[in-house]
Design an enzyme around this catalytic site. Structure first.
Site, PDB file in Angstrom:
ATOM      1  N   GLY A  50       0.807  -1.222   0.000  1.00 13.65           N
ATOM      2  CA  GLY A  50       0.000   0.000   0.000  1.00 13.65           C
ATOM      3  C   GLY A  50       0.832   1.261   0.000  1.00 13.65           C
ATOM      4  O   GLY A  50       0.346   2.339   0.274  1.00 13.65           O
ATOM      5  N   CYS A  51       2.127   1.108  -0.284  1.00 13.48           N
ATOM      6  CA  CYS A  51       2.982   2.286  -0.350  1.00 13.48           C
ATOM      7  C   CYS A  51       3.357   2.572  -1.795  1.00 13.48           C
ATOM      8  O   CYS A  51       3.751   1.668  -2.517  1.00 13.48           O
ATOM      9  CB  CYS A  51       4.265   2.060   0.433  1.00 13.48           C
ATOM     10  SG  CYS A  51       3.987   1.725   2.157  1.00 13.48           S
ATOM     11  N   GLN A  52       3.253   3.858  -2.204  1.00 13.89           N
ATOM     12  CA  GLN A  52       3.749   4.232  -3.531  1.00 13.89           C
ATOM     13  C   GLN A  52       5.271   4.158  -3.510  1.00 13.89           C
ATOM     14  O   GLN A  52       5.913   3.812  -4.479  1.00 13.89           O
ATOM     15  CB  GLN A  52       3.288   5.653  -3.863  1.00 13.89           C
ATOM     16  CG  GLN A  52       3.257   5.891  -5.363  1.00 13.89           C
ATOM     17  CD  GLN A  52       2.886   7.308  -5.702  1.00 13.89           C
ATOM     18  OE1 GLN A  52       3.728   8.190  -5.730  1.00 13.89           O
ATOM     19  NE2 GLN A  52       1.627   7.532  -5.982  1.00 13.89           N
TER      20      GLN A  52
END
Lengths: 138, 449
Positions: A50-52
Site C-alpha cells: 500500500g505504499c507508492q
C-alpha cells in the site's frame, strides 16, 4: 520516556517551523538519520503493501520490548518511518497496541494519513501494531 | 497665367484625388487581406485567457498557491459548458430514458440519442448504433474481452497487446486467456518507447484472434501508428481494438479512416464527466457478440423460458445509464470542436517542446519516452530521487503532477524503474505554468538532495 512523552517532544520540535518547507526539511533530515534496516531484511516479505514508495520494516522482541528497524526508498516517507520508529520502538507490545499517535495530526502531517496519498503511513502504523500484537499473543 | 494656374491646380487636385483613391483601395485591399489572414489564424490559435476563464477550477488555490494542473492524463478539468449541461439536465430534463410515454421522458430520450449522434459524428462512425455508452475505457475493454471472448476465443488462440499498455488493457485479456486457455502475446518496445513493428508483424498469425493496443501511451506519450497496426492485422482478417483514452483529448480519432474495429475512451479525460465512456464497435462484430451485462433495457421480450435481446445499441446498455454523463460528454465534445482539435494539437505540441527542452536542461533529469511522435505527456525520473518525494514537494507548491507506476507496472519493469513523475498538459496550460513548474522542480531537487 513513554510514547506520549516522545510524541510531545516531536510536537515541540515541529512547532519551531511555521512553514511547510521547514517541516519537510526537518522530516527529510530525520529520514537521513533513520537507523537502517539490515540489508538481509530488505526482502519482499518485509515490504509494507500500500505504499507508492517502498517501506521495509523489521521488528524483534528484546527484553519484552519491540525494536523496529526500517527503511524506505523515498526520503519523505523515510522521514515519516523515522518518526514512527522513534515513537513506537523500544516499547512493550501493549504500549504499542494502545498508542493513539495523535502527534501526526498535531505536527500538520494529517494529509499523509489520507488514503489517496498512498504513501502507506496508515499501512505502516497498522503493520507495527500487528507485529506488536503478534509478540503479545506469542 | 491665372487660367493656366487654375487648370494646373485643378489637374493637381484631380491627381491628388486619384492618388488618394489609389492608396485608399490599396489600403483597403491590404487591410482586407490582413483581416482574412488574422481570421484564418484565429481558427488555429487558442485564446488562452478566454479558455482558462471557462474552467472554474483553474482559479482555485492549492496550499496557498494558484493551482497548476499538470495531471490531465489522469483526468482533465471541466469547462463551465460541461458543468452547465449536467446541471441543466438535473434542473430541467431529469427523467428515465427509453421507457416513459410522458413528455419529460420523451424529451430526454431524444436529447440522449442526440448525444449519441454527436459522439458518432465526432468519431466519424458509420452508424449511431455502433456507439455504446459505458462507464469508461476500462468498462469498454472489459465488455469486449468478455463478450467478444465468449463468442470468438477458444483454447490455443492468441491475443496481442503491447508492452506499453495500461493495466486496463492487460488484465481483461489476461483473465480471458486464463479462462479460455488462450495465450497473451506482447509487442515489445524500443528504448525510446516506440512499438517494434517488425516484432508485431512476426506475432500476427492464424492463431491471433484480436489485437488490442493503445492509441497514445499514458506514460510515454508515444502516438502509436494505429492505422498501420490495424492494416497489418486486417491483412490477416484479425480485428483490432484501440484504447483511445489518452488520444481523444489531443487528437482527432476517425474510426472509419483508421478502420478500427473497436475504439474506446472515457469522457472524463475529454473534459467531460466521470463515470461515462464510449465503446465504438463495428456493427458486424457488435451484432454477433452476446450481451455483456443483462437486465433492464436490453431486451425485446422476456419469458422464463427464453429472452430475445434488443438490437444495437441497447443490447449492450443494461440498466439506467449515466444520462447526465451522456449530456455532459456531448457538451464536452461540442466544446472541444469549437476550439478545434487541430488548434489544440498545435498548441499542446508547443507546450511539449517547451517543457521537454526545459526539463532536459536540469541536471539528473531523464525523460522516459522519447518517441519521435509524441503527445503532450512527459514522464521523467531524477537521478537518486524518488518520484513520490518530488510529487509531494511539488504539491506543496500548488503543482499537481502524477507520480508512481501509472497502472503500467510491466512498462516500469521494461525500463527498470519503480515509477516516474508525469506531467501531462491540456490546452488550458501555459508556458508560464511550465516555468513555475521548472522552478518548483529545481527547488524540490535541492531540498531532497
Amino acid at each position: 520516556m513513554s510514547i506520549e512523552e516522545i510524541e510531545q517532544e516531536i510536537i515541540e520540535e515541529f512547532e519551531i517551523f511555521d512553514d511547510w518547507m521547514g517541516k519537510y526539511e526537518f522530516l527529510i533530515d530525520m529520514g537521513k538519520s533513520l537507523p537502517m534496516i539490515e540489508e538481509k531484511y530488505k526482502t519482499d516479505d518485509k515490504l509494507i503493501k500500500g505504499c507508492q514508495s517502498r517501506v521495509w520494516m523489521h521488528s524483534e522482541l528484546k527484553d519484552g520490548k519491540v525494536i523496529f528497524t526500517a527503511d524506505s526508498d523515498a526520503i519523505i516517507t523515510k522521514g515519516m518511518v523515522a518518526l514512527m520508529v522513534r515513537v513506537l520502538s523500544n516499547h512493550t507490545p501493549d504500549e504499542i497496541i494502545n498508542a493513539k499517535l495523535e502527534f501526526v495530526d498535531k505536527i500538520g502531517l494529517t494529509q499523509h494519513l489520507s488514503p489517496t496519498r498512498s504513501n502507506g503511513l496508515v499501512s505502516m502504523i497498522k503493520q507495527m501494531k500487528m507485529d506488536a500484537l503478534a509478540y503479545k499473543v506469542k | 497665367m491665372l487660367l493656366f494656374d487654375k487648370k494646373k491646380t485643378s489637374a493637381l487636385k484631380h491627381f491628388i484625388i486619384l492618388q488618394f483613391k489609389f492608396y485608399l483601395e490599396l489600403f483597403l485591399t491590404l487591410h482586407f487581406q490582413k483581416m482574412t489572414t488574422i481570421n484564418s489564424i484565429d481558427k488555429t490559435i487558442i485564446d488562452i485567457q478566454k479558455v482558462r476563464a471557462q474552467f472554474p477550477i483553474l482559479s482555485r488555490r492549492v496550499n496557498g498557491k494558484l493551482l497548476i494542473y499538470f495531471d490531465n492524463g489522469a483526468t482533465a478539468q471541466k469547462p463551465i459548458q460541461v458543468i452547465d449541461a449536467i446541471v441543466y439536465y438535473y434542473i430541467n430534463q431529469n427523467a428515465n430514458i427509453h421507457r416513459g410515454v410522458h413528455t419529460l421522458s420523451q424529451e430526454i430520450t431524444v436529447a440522449y440519442e442526440h448525444a449519441r449522434v454527436t459522439i458518432q459524428k465526432h468519431l466519424n462512425a458509420e452508424h449511431a448504433h455502433e456507439i455504446i455508452f459505458t462507464k469508461g475505457t476500462t468498462d469498454s475493454i472489459n465488455l469486449v474481452a468478455h463478450s467478444f471472448g465468449k463468442k470468438y476465443i477458444t483454447k490455443g488462440d492468441e491475443i496481442i497487446i503491447s508492452e506499453m499498455e495500461h493495466h486496463s488493457n492487460i488484465l481483461p485479456w489476461q483473465q480471458l486467456c486464463e479462462e479460455k486457455g488462450a495465450i497473451l502475446k506482447v509487442i515489445p518496445i524500443n528504448d525510446s518507447g516506440e512499438l517494434l513493428m517488425d516484432e508485431y508483424e512476426k506475432l500476427l498469425s492464424s492463431k491471433t484472434k484480436i489485437v488490442s493496443v493503445t492509441h497514445i501511451s499514458n506514460v510515454l506519450g508515444t502516438i502509436n501508428p494505429v492505422k498501420e497496426i490495424i492494416a497489418l492485422a486486417h491483412a490477416k482478417n484479425i480485428p483490432v481494438l484501440i484504447d483511445g483514452a489518452q488520444a481523444v483529448p489531443h487528437t482527432k480519432a476517425d474510426v472509419q479512416e483508421l478502420d478500427a474495429d473497436f475504439y474506446c475512451f472515457s469522457a472524463h479525460k475529454l473534459f467531460g464527466p466521470t463515470g461515462v465512456g464510449i465503446l465504438y464497435g463495428k456493427e458486424k462484430y457488435l451484432n454477433e457478440m452476446p450481451p455483456y451485462q443483462v437486465g433492464g433495457g436490453t431486451i425485446k421480450t422476456v419469458t422464463f423460458a427464453k429472452t430475445e435481446y434488443a438490437d444495437l445499441p441497447l443490447k449492450f446498455e443494461a440498466g439506467t445509464p449515466h444520462i447526465a454523463g451522456g449530456m455532459g460528454l456531448a457538451a464536452a465534445i461540442n466544446y472541444v470542436n469549437e476550439i478545434g482539435l487541430d488548434a489544440i494539437a498545435a498548441y499542446e505540441h508547443e507546450l511539449l517542446v517547451y517543457a521537454t527542452s526545459a526539463l532536459n536542461k536540469i541536471n539528473g533529469v531523464k525523460i522516459i519516452g522519447e518517441a519521435a511522435n509524441k503527445a503532450s505527456v512527459i514522464s521523467f525520473v531524477v537521478e537518486g530521487l524518488h518520484p513520490f518525494d518530488l510529487g509531494t514537494i511539488l504539491d506543496q507548491l500548488g503543482i499537481a503532477v502524477r507520480t508512481g507506476h501509472h497502472c503500467t507496472q510491466p512498462l516500469m519493469q521494461r525500463f527498470g524503474i519503480q515509477g516516474t513523475v508525469r506531467v501531462s498538459f491540456a490546452f488550458y496550460n501555459t508556458k508560464e505554468e511550465i516555468d513555475e513548474f521548472i522552478i518548483g522542480l529545481e527547488r524540490a531537487i535541492k531540498m531532497l538532495s
